[in-house]
Design an enzyme around this catalytic site. Structure first.
Site, PDB file in Angstrom:
ATOM      1  N   GLU A 179       0.866  -1.302  -0.023  1.00  0.00           N
ATOM      2  CA  GLU A 179      -0.073   0.153   0.037  1.00  0.00           C
ATOM      3  C   GLU A 179       0.839   1.373  -0.089  1.00  0.00           C
ATOM      4  O   GLU A 179       1.297   1.594   1.131  1.00  0.00           O
ATOM      5  CB  GLU A 179      -1.048   0.063   1.375  1.00  0.00           C
ATOM      6  N   LYS A 221      -2.482  -2.137  -3.099  1.00  0.00           N
ATOM      7  CA  LYS A 221      -3.695  -1.334  -2.207  1.00  0.00           C
ATOM      8  C   LYS A 221      -3.117   0.187  -2.679  1.00  0.00           C
ATOM      9  O   LYS A 221      -2.129   0.746  -2.265  1.00  0.00           O
ATOM     10  CB  LYS A 221      -3.822  -1.520  -0.845  1.00  0.00           C
TER      11      LYS A 221
HETATM   12  C1  5MM Z   1      -8.045   1.493   8.803  1.00  0.00           C
HETATM   13  O1  5MM Z   1      -6.779   2.272   8.824  1.00  0.00           O
HETATM   14  C2  5MM Z   1      -5.495   1.644   8.447  1.00  0.00           C
HETATM   15  C3  5MM Z   1      -4.452   1.640   9.687  1.00  0.00           C
HETATM   16  O2  5MM Z   1      -4.123   3.150   9.657  1.00  0.00           O
HETATM   17  P1  5MM Z   1      -3.058   3.472  10.950  1.00  0.00           P
HETATM   18  O3  5MM Z   1      -2.097   2.717  10.967  1.00  0.00           O
HETATM   19  O4  5MM Z   1      -2.846   4.949  10.538  1.00  0.00           O
HETATM   20  O5  5MM Z   1      -3.941   3.530  12.251  1.00  0.00           O
HETATM   21  C4  5MM Z   1      -5.042   2.353   7.262  1.00  0.00           C
HETATM   22  O6  5MM Z   1      -3.779   1.873   6.729  1.00  0.00           O
HETATM   23  C5  5MM Z   1      -6.038   1.873   6.085  1.00  0.00           C
HETATM   24  O7  5MM Z   1      -5.860   0.469   6.022  1.00  0.00           O
HETATM   25  C6  5MM Z   1      -5.967   2.590   4.853  1.00  0.00           C
HETATM   26  O8  5MM Z   1      -5.186   3.846   5.009  1.00  0.00           O
HETATM   27  C7  5MM Z   1      -7.434   2.570   4.141  1.00  0.00           C
HETATM   28  O9  5MM Z   1      -8.181   3.228   5.184  1.00  0.00           O
HETATM   29  P2  5MM Z   1      -9.164   4.512   4.336  1.00  0.00           P
HETATM   30  O10 5MM Z   1      -9.907   4.808   5.641  1.00  0.00           O
HETATM   31  O11 5MM Z   1      -8.092   5.302   3.681  1.00  0.00           O
HETATM   32  O12 5MM Z   1      -9.951   3.741   3.425  1.00  0.00           O
END
Ligand code: 5MM
Length: 341
Positions: A179, A221
């Protein structure tokens, strides 16, 4: 590696099977606290468990959700009546995944830029995660756009780390979900987002190739190519879909098992519309689906937060609705009138 490779190729295909996508519930404790603060719920281990149990036990979740990304704490949790979360997921047709990075930290020497850490000890952690039932693993790198950034050094360092993590995942039998998130924060236009995403993906696939990562057992991703959140001119749905696909056509090999999107701050509806528009644009060499966090959870979180004891079914209905809408979008069959059903 042949048996493991066959299993990984099968898992990767199942993750992006037609009409199905990934639920991202791998918020680290700090991010989870922010989400819980927004609904006035205390961020205790018990509340995090109850909230995530509500999500993973939604009836027939597996119809449109192929897998869910968990945080380390969640992978080890059980329901209040003692059933392991991994068991609940497997019974619901949802493949357990795990976030394995240790977060994005300041990149020394580069003001405002970040490098994702977590490679030390990763081999051992991955072996344990496999034993615990995880079958894919996610690592998120963050690329920030400003007047002066991103630097080539930031892109190189993050893509190198992504490739090393991906190779270790495949050694352990876990499908890597790589990602590289190009943040939508800032006032940059869509052309700038396009150029940064293009360079990032080009660098990433060069690194994956150099590190012998098998693309048939790997999932990307990605962020979508969108205008910066503060840009006065916002690109419309078709412009976002065209720019994002153009970027992929120029960088992503056809052998990759699939691409899923993060939502990155888009609303629930925007994230669905963008995915749908891309899947309507014709034959694509890879399945294109979703791995949303906020864009799958926002409504469910709000409903649950209003009354965590009594609103479990109502919150699950919100999640299942968004999963269905995005499942349709993953096949280019979404229609806005379905939002009312
Ligand atoms: C769900 O949030 C994931 C973990 O974030 P942190 O490490 O900052 O706590 C994040 O990696 C998430 O899987 C992705 O950014 C996709 O989430 P969104 O909300 O952007 O769809």
């Amino acid at each position: 590696m042949t048996d493991k490779l066959d299993e990984m190729i099968e898992t990767a295909a199942a993750m992006v099977a037609p009409g199905r996508g990934i639920l991202a519930i791998d918020e680290s404790t700090g991010t989870c606290k922010k989400r819980f603060d927004s609904i006035g719920v205390e961020c205790t281990e018990e509340n995090r468990r109850d909230y995530r149990h509500m999500l993973i036990s939604a009836p027939d979740l597996g119809e449109h959700i192929s897998g869910a990304i968990l945080f380390d704490e969640t992978l080890r949790q059980s329901s209040a009546d003692g059933v392991a979360f991994t068991q609940i997921m497997q019974d619901n047709g949802v493949i357990p995944g795990i976030k394995v990075d240790k977060g994005a930290h300041p990149l020394a020497g580069f003001d405002g830029e970040k490098i994702t850490e977590g490679l030390d000890g990763l081999r051992e952690r991955l072996n344990e995660y496999y034993e615990l039932g995880a079958r894919f693993a996610k690592w998120r790198a963050v690329i920030t756009i400003t007047e002066d950034n991103p630097s080539q050094a930031c892109i190189d360092a993050n893509c190198h780390a992504l490739a090393r993590y991906a190779a270790l995942c495949q050694e352990a039998g876990l499908v890597p979900m790589v990602e590289p998130e190009v943040l939508m924060d800032g006032d940059h236009d869509i052309q700038t987002a396009y150029e940064v995403t293009l360079l990032t993906l080009k660098t990433l696939f060069d690194q994956l190739f150099e590190h012998n990562v098998v693309l048939e057992a790997c999932i990307l991703k990605s962020s979508m190519v969108v205008s910066g959140a503060d840009c006065p001119e916002q690109a419309d749905v078709d412009e976002v879909a065209e720019a994002t696909l153009d970027c992929f056509f120029n960088t992503v090999p056809a052998s990759l098992a699939g691409i899923v999107f993060l939502s990155g701050g888009q609303s629930e509806i925007e994230a669905t519309e963008h995915l749908d528009a891309m899947n309507r644009m014709g034959d694509l060499p890879w399945p294109l689906s979703f791995s949303y966090g906020r864009a799958l959870q926002a409504s469910a979180l709000k409903v649950w937060g209003a009354n965590p004891q009594n609103n479990v079914q109502a919150a699950q209905a919100e999640l299942l609705h968004r999963a269905r809408m995005n499942g349709l979008a993953a096949m280019g069959q979404y229609e806005s009138k379905l939002e009312q059903e």
